[in-house]
Write an enzyme that holds these catalytic residues in place. Structure first.
Site, mmCIF file in Angstrom:
data_model
loop_
_atom_site.group_PDB
_atom_site.id
_atom_site.type_symbol
_atom_site.label_atom_id
_atom_site.label_comp_id
_atom_site.label_asym_id
_atom_site.label_seq_id
_atom_site.Cartn_x
_atom_site.Cartn_y
_atom_site.Cartn_z
ATOM 1 N N ASP A 133 0.788 -1.238 0.000
ATOM 2 C CA ASP A 133 0.000 0.000 0.000
ATOM 3 C C ASP A 133 0.818 1.287 0.000
ATOM 4 O O ASP A 133 0.247 2.380 0.022
ATOM 5 C CB ASP A 133 -0.953 0.007 1.211
ATOM 6 C CG ASP A 133 -0.226 -0.174 2.555
ATOM 7 O OD1 ASP A 133 0.989 0.100 2.638
ATOM 8 O OD2 ASP A 133 -0.894 -0.587 3.532
ATOM 9 N N HIS A 145 5.893 -8.552 -1.126
ATOM 10 C CA HIS A 145 4.767 -9.003 -1.954
ATOM 11 C C HIS A 145 4.443 -7.997 -3.067
ATOM 12 O O HIS A 145 3.307 -7.922 -3.521
ATOM 13 C CB HIS A 145 3.529 -9.259 -1.078
ATOM 14 C CG HIS A 145 3.674 -10.455 -0.187
ATOM 15 N ND1 HIS A 145 2.900 -10.677 0.932
ATOM 16 C CD2 HIS A 145 4.519 -11.527 -0.256
ATOM 17 C CE1 HIS A 145 3.259 -11.821 1.518
ATOM 18 N NE2 HIS A 145 4.243 -12.348 0.817
ATOM 19 N N CYS A 168 3.753 -6.070 -26.003
ATOM 20 C CA CYS A 168 3.280 -7.333 -26.603
ATOM 21 C C CYS A 168 1.779 -7.364 -26.855
ATOM 22 O O CYS A 168 1.269 -8.300 -27.477
ATOM 23 C CB CYS A 168 3.695 -8.529 -25.731
ATOM 24 S SG CYS A 168 2.749 -8.672 -24.199
ATOM 25 N N SER A 226 -0.100 -11.994 10.723
ATOM 26 C CA SER A 226 -0.595 -13.240 11.324
ATOM 27 C C SER A 226 0.481 -14.320 11.288
ATOM 28 O O SER A 226 0.323 -15.368 11.901
ATOM 29 C CB SER A 226 -1.842 -13.719 10.575
ATOM 30 O OG SER A 226 -1.549 -13.884 9.199
HETATM 31 N N1 APR Z 1 -1.617 -3.357 14.985
HETATM 32 C C1 APR Z 1 -0.883 -4.493 14.877
HETATM 33 N N2 APR Z 1 -1.396 -5.663 14.425
HETATM 34 C C2 APR Z 1 -2.690 -5.666 14.063
HETATM 35 C C3 APR Z 1 -3.506 -4.522 14.144
HETATM 36 C C4 APR Z 1 -2.921 -3.326 14.630
HETATM 37 N N3 APR Z 1 -3.626 -2.190 14.723
HETATM 38 N N4 APR Z 1 -4.754 -4.853 13.708
HETATM 39 C C5 APR Z 1 -4.701 -6.136 13.371
HETATM 40 N N5 APR Z 1 -3.468 -6.647 13.579
HETATM 41 C C6 APR Z 1 -2.953 -8.003 13.310
HETATM 42 C C7 APR Z 1 -3.977 -9.088 13.375
HETATM 43 O O1 APR Z 1 -4.131 -9.549 14.704
HETATM 44 C C8 APR Z 1 -3.352 -10.154 12.475
HETATM 45 O O2 APR Z 1 -2.501 -11.026 13.211
HETATM 46 O O3 APR Z 1 -2.486 -8.004 11.981
HETATM 47 C C9 APR Z 1 -2.498 -9.337 11.496
HETATM 48 C C10 APR Z 1 -2.991 -9.320 10.079
HETATM 49 O O4 APR Z 1 -2.874 -10.603 9.547
HETATM 50 P P1 APR Z 1 -3.282 -10.923 8.035
HETATM 51 O O5 APR Z 1 -4.625 -10.340 7.758
HETATM 52 O O6 APR Z 1 -3.113 -12.381 7.829
HETATM 53 O O7 APR Z 1 -2.210 -10.083 7.176
HETATM 54 P P2 APR Z 1 -0.735 -10.474 6.790
HETATM 55 O O8 APR Z 1 -0.065 -11.255 7.865
HETATM 56 O O9 APR Z 1 -0.076 -9.229 6.326
HETATM 57 O O10 APR Z 1 -0.968 -11.416 5.535
HETATM 58 C C11 APR Z 1 0.129 -11.887 4.805
HETATM 59 O O11 APR Z 1 -1.328 -12.716 3.093
HETATM 60 O O12 APR Z 1 -3.152 -12.576 1.620
HETATM 61 C C12 APR Z 1 -1.804 -12.354 1.792
HETATM 62 O O13 APR Z 1 -0.527 -11.071 0.374
HETATM 63 C C13 APR Z 1 -1.347 -10.953 1.510
HETATM 64 O O14 APR Z 1 0.640 -9.859 2.351
HETATM 65 C C14 APR Z 1 -0.525 -10.570 2.723
HETATM 66 C C15 APR Z 1 -0.185 -11.921 3.335
#
Ligand code: APR
Length: 246
Positions: free
Chosen positions: A108, A123, A152, A191
């Site tokens: 982003d 990513h 292309c 996550s």
């Molecule tokens: N501050 C810190 N952590 C937070 C907050 C916050 N304000 N709000 C939510 N979270 C945490 C959640 O608890 C969760 O563990 O952020 C995490 C988001 O996890 P995902 O939605 O799985 O995102 P991410 O880990 O970035 O996913 C990895 O998956 O789909 C793909 O390409 C996409 O880059 C992404 C990858």
């Protein structure tokens, strides 16, 4: 020194002594800016949409127009929001420690807009357009539902890494090298379920780094980390960086 929060003093001390800090961020770091995460129940994008319908090369081949609509909506979301205090704190930390490597899974641009330099885009980047056939960077004509490659004539695609695709080699190599070399590794707002990004913490730990997570919902991986700070990055990171700079 006493701290007023749940930030462990040994972590602050490790950051003060660190020669090289490596930070890996995920969608959570942008949550307080208003960018949806992926896997959180109710609010995560993958709770509303199926990843395999929107984030795979097969999905793009099946319906490129749908994919472009979704990514243009996500570009609009990213453009309309602002970096939050967590993004700014990481940019500030880079000016305090001798060396900082920031690896983000986010596409982003918010770290970059907050002033972080040399961000490793693990990513990809949602604002980059690429030829679907050979991956070269191109500029899309946004008046077309599915923009075409000027070289292309095939379709262009958003420059993100989809499920089943390889991480860009430079990003992977630089991230691995930083995880091996760093003395402190921070996993923020992810996550830690998607590999290879989730494996970087283990690489750092195997090579002797102090490893800490910042996440309001501690992840399964964090049970093996040195520290898990249960708070949001927009609150914890500014406080952490304040302590390190004292
Ligand atoms: N501050 C810190 N952590 C937070 C907050 C916050 N304000 N709000 C939510 N979270 C945490 C959640 O608890 C969760 O563990 O952020 C995490 C988001 O996890 P995902 O939605 O799985 O995102 P991410 O880990 O970035 O996913 C990895 O998956 O789909 C793909 O390409 C996409 O880059 C992404 C990858």
């Amino acid at each position: 020194m006493t701290t007023t929060s749940d930030i462990p003093e040994p972590l602050i001390a490790a950051l003060r002594d660190a020669r090289h800090v490596c930070v890996v961020t995920g969608a959570g770091v942008s949550a307080e800016s208003g960018v949806p995460t992926f896997r959180e129940a109710q609010v995560g994008l993958w709770a509303k949409y199926r990843a395999e319908d929107l984030a795979t090369p097969e999905a793009f081949m099946a319906d490129p127009e749908l994919i472009w609509r979704w990514y243009r909506w996500r570009r609009d979301v990213a453009n309309e929001v602002e970096p939050n205090p967590g993004h700014y704190a990481l940019a500030r930390l880079a000016g305090i420690v001798p060396r900082l490597t920031l690896v983000t899974q986010n596409v982003d641009n918010l770290h970059q807009r907050a002033g972080s330099r040399n961000v490793i885009e693990f990513h990809g980047n949602i604002f980059v357009d690429r030829c679907f056939a050979d991956g070269t960077e191109q500029t899309a004509d946004d008046s077309l539902d599915v923009p075409v490659c000027p070289d292309c004539g095939g379709p262009l695609r958003p420059g993100v890494v989809w499920f089943g695709e390889a991480i860009p080699e430079d990003a992977l190599n630089a991230s691995w090298a930083a995880a091996i070399d760093c003395d402190v590794f921070l996993s923020v707002g992810t996550s830690s379920l998607v590999y290879p990004a989730a494996g970087l913490a283990d690489v750092a730990q195997q090579n002797g780094a102090v490893v800490a997570e910042v996440n309001p919902n501690p992840t399964a991986l964090a049970t093996g980390f040195d520290f898990a700070i249960g708070g949001t990055s927009g609150v914890v990171l500014p406080e952490l960086v304040d302590f390190v700079s004292l």
